[in-house]
Design an enzyme around this catalytic site. Structure first.
Site, PDB file in Angstrom:
ATOM      1  CG  ASP A  11      25.242  55.178  49.963  1.00  0.00           C
ATOM      2  OD1 ASP A  11      26.200  56.176  49.563  1.00  0.00           O
ATOM      3  OD2 ASP A  11      25.500  53.935  50.205  1.00  0.00           O
ATOM      4  CG  LEU A  12      26.669  55.284  43.723  1.00  0.00           C
ATOM      5  CD1 LEU A  12      25.600  55.287  42.487  1.00  0.00           C
ATOM      6  CD2 LEU A  12      27.837  56.089  43.142  1.00  0.00           C
ATOM      7  CG  ASP A  13      30.005  53.473  45.902  1.00  0.00           C
ATOM      8  OD1 ASP A  13      30.001  53.187  44.885  1.00  0.00           O
ATOM      9  OD2 ASP A  13      30.839  54.369  46.712  1.00  0.00           O
ATOM     10  CB  THR A  19      29.968  50.386  43.623  1.00  0.00           C
ATOM     11  OG1 THR A  19      29.100  51.065  43.954  1.00  0.00           O
ATOM     12  CG2 THR A  19      30.449  50.282  42.079  1.00  0.00           C
ATOM     13  CE  LYS A  47      29.181  47.350  53.228  1.00  0.00           C
ATOM     14  NZ  LYS A  47      28.022  46.329  53.509  1.00  0.00           N
ATOM     15  CB  SER A 118      27.887  59.080  46.418  1.00  0.00           C
ATOM     16  OG  SER A 118      29.032  58.517  46.479  1.00  0.00           O
ATOM     17  CB  ALA A 119      31.520  59.379  50.915  1.00  0.00           C
ATOM     18  CE  LYS A 149      27.042  59.550  52.571  1.00  0.00           C
ATOM     19  NZ  LYS A 149      26.639  58.478  51.620  1.00  0.00           N
ATOM     20  CD  GLU A 173      24.549  55.961  53.294  1.00  0.00           C
ATOM     21  OE1 GLU A 173      24.770  54.689  53.288  1.00  0.00           O
ATOM     22  OE2 GLU A 173      24.938  56.845  53.094  1.00  0.00           O
ATOM     23  CG  ASP A 174      25.585  50.167  51.595  1.00  0.00           C
ATOM     24  OD1 ASP A 174      25.708  51.591  51.677  1.00  0.00           O
ATOM     25  OD2 ASP A 174      26.521  49.513  51.270  1.00  0.00           O
TER      26      ASP A 174
HETATM   27  C1  G6P Z   1      31.803  55.409  49.611  1.00  0.00           C
HETATM   28  C2  G6P Z   1      31.827  54.184  49.748  1.00  0.00           C
HETATM   29  C3  G6P Z   1      33.288  53.990  50.736  1.00  0.00           C
HETATM   30  C4  G6P Z   1      34.435  54.703  49.751  1.00  0.00           C
HETATM   31  C5  G6P Z   1      33.990  56.145  49.567  1.00  0.00           C
HETATM   32  C6  G6P Z   1      34.995  57.149  48.909  1.00  0.00           C
HETATM   33  O1  G6P Z   1      31.399  56.090  50.568  1.00  0.00           O
HETATM   34  O2  G6P Z   1      31.012  53.552  50.461  1.00  0.00           O
HETATM   35  O3  G6P Z   1      33.603  52.725  50.498  1.00  0.00           O
HETATM   36  O4  G6P Z   1      35.638  54.806  50.575  1.00  0.00           O
HETATM   37  O5  G6P Z   1      32.588  56.206  49.027  1.00  0.00           O
HETATM   38  O6  G6P Z   1      35.197  56.539  47.544  1.00  0.00           O
HETATM   39  P1  G6P Z   1      36.013  56.850  46.534  1.00  0.00           P
HETATM   40  O7  G6P Z   1      35.568  56.328  45.368  1.00  0.00           O
HETATM   41  O8  G6P Z   1      36.086  58.516  46.503  1.00  0.00           O
HETATM   42  O9  G6P Z   1      37.508  56.264  47.098  1.00  0.00           O
HETATM   43 MG    MG Z   2      27.054  52.840  50.573  1.00  0.00          MG
END
Ligand code: G6P
Ligand code: MG
Length: 223
Positions: A11-13, A19, A47, A118-119, A149, A173-174
């Site tokens: 996962d990224l954020d 982030t 998240k 990443s979402a 997710k 994942e976090d």
């Molecule tokens: C990730 C983050 C979420 C965020 C989602 C969409 O999954 O964990 O907190 O809402 O991405 O991100 P975006 O940059 O498309 O708004």
């Molecule tokens: Mg995350």
């Protein structure tokens, strides 16, 4: 024993970089403008969740679910994203979380494939700011999947693009929703963060500094 680790899908954020904190700051500011306050415990539920679904959850928390039209909701989500984009514009490679660069390097050295799931629609910008694009054999972002997710689609798509079976993958994942997605994909789930929030994971580390190659390989083969 024929179990074999072939890929790690990140996962990224909140895993590669912090982030998750920027998403929190940007949502919190928007929510306050709408007269809604939320804390970090509630934020755990945001998240890994898409932009629009996050807004819906915040509005529901403030009992404002029916107050806005679809166009108004889109404007609110856009406003949050503009703030978020300002925050990520200042990022540099120094914003990689502790241990992540060493782990990416070691996975490459060991010929283990690396994926990103990443979402976020901002995933490519963040990866570019961090200058780590070359490490990834595939990047699956929100634009490439239909289901968010905790649906496993994003992790399964990453495995497919890497040409590996899900049972040979570790997902990192976090987010609660993210750990659930990894488990639903039949992968080995590593959670980074709060033990209670991530209790569904197969292995949990408190911070990315504990995410060493040796530790994750040992955890994977122990199962
Ligand atoms: C990730 C983050 C979420 C965020 C989602 C969409 O999954 O964990 O907190 O809402 O991405 O991100 P975006 O940059 O498309 O708004
Ligand atoms: Mg995350």
């Amino acid at each position: 024993m024929n179990k074999q680790l072939k890929a790690v899908i990140f996962d990224l954020d909140g895993v590669i970089t912090d982030t998750a904190e920027y998403h929190f700051i940007a949502w919190k500011q928007l929510a306050e403008e709408l007269g809604i306050t939320f804390d970090r415990a509630f934020n755990e539920q945001l998240k890994g969740v898409s932009r629009m679904e996050s807004l819906e959850r915040i509005l529901a928390l403030g009992s404002q679910a029916d107050r806005y039209t679809m166009a108004e909701k889109e404007a609110l989500a856009h406003k949050k994203n503009e703030h978020y984009k300002q925050l990520i514009a200042r990022m540099t490679p120094d914003d990689l979380l502790p241990g992540i660069l060493d782990l990416l390097r070691e996975l490459k050295r060991q010929n283990i494939k690396i994926g990103l799931a990443s979402a976020s629609k901002n995933a490519f910008t963040v990866i570019e700011r961090l200058q780590i694009g070359a490490y990834f054999d595939t990047i699956v972002d929100a634009a490439k999947v239909k289901n968010s997710k905790p649906h496993p689609e994003i992790f399964l798509t990453a495995a497919e693009q890497l040409g590996v079976h899900p049972s040979t993958c570790i997902g990192v994942e976090d987010a609660q929703a993210g750990v659930a997605a990894i488990k639903a994909a039949n992968m080995f789930a590593i959670g980074v963060g709060d033990k209670e929030a991530l209790k569904e994971a197969d292995y949990i580390v408190e911070t990315t500094a504990d995410l060493t190659y040796d530790a994750i390989v040992r955890a994977f083969y122990r199962e």
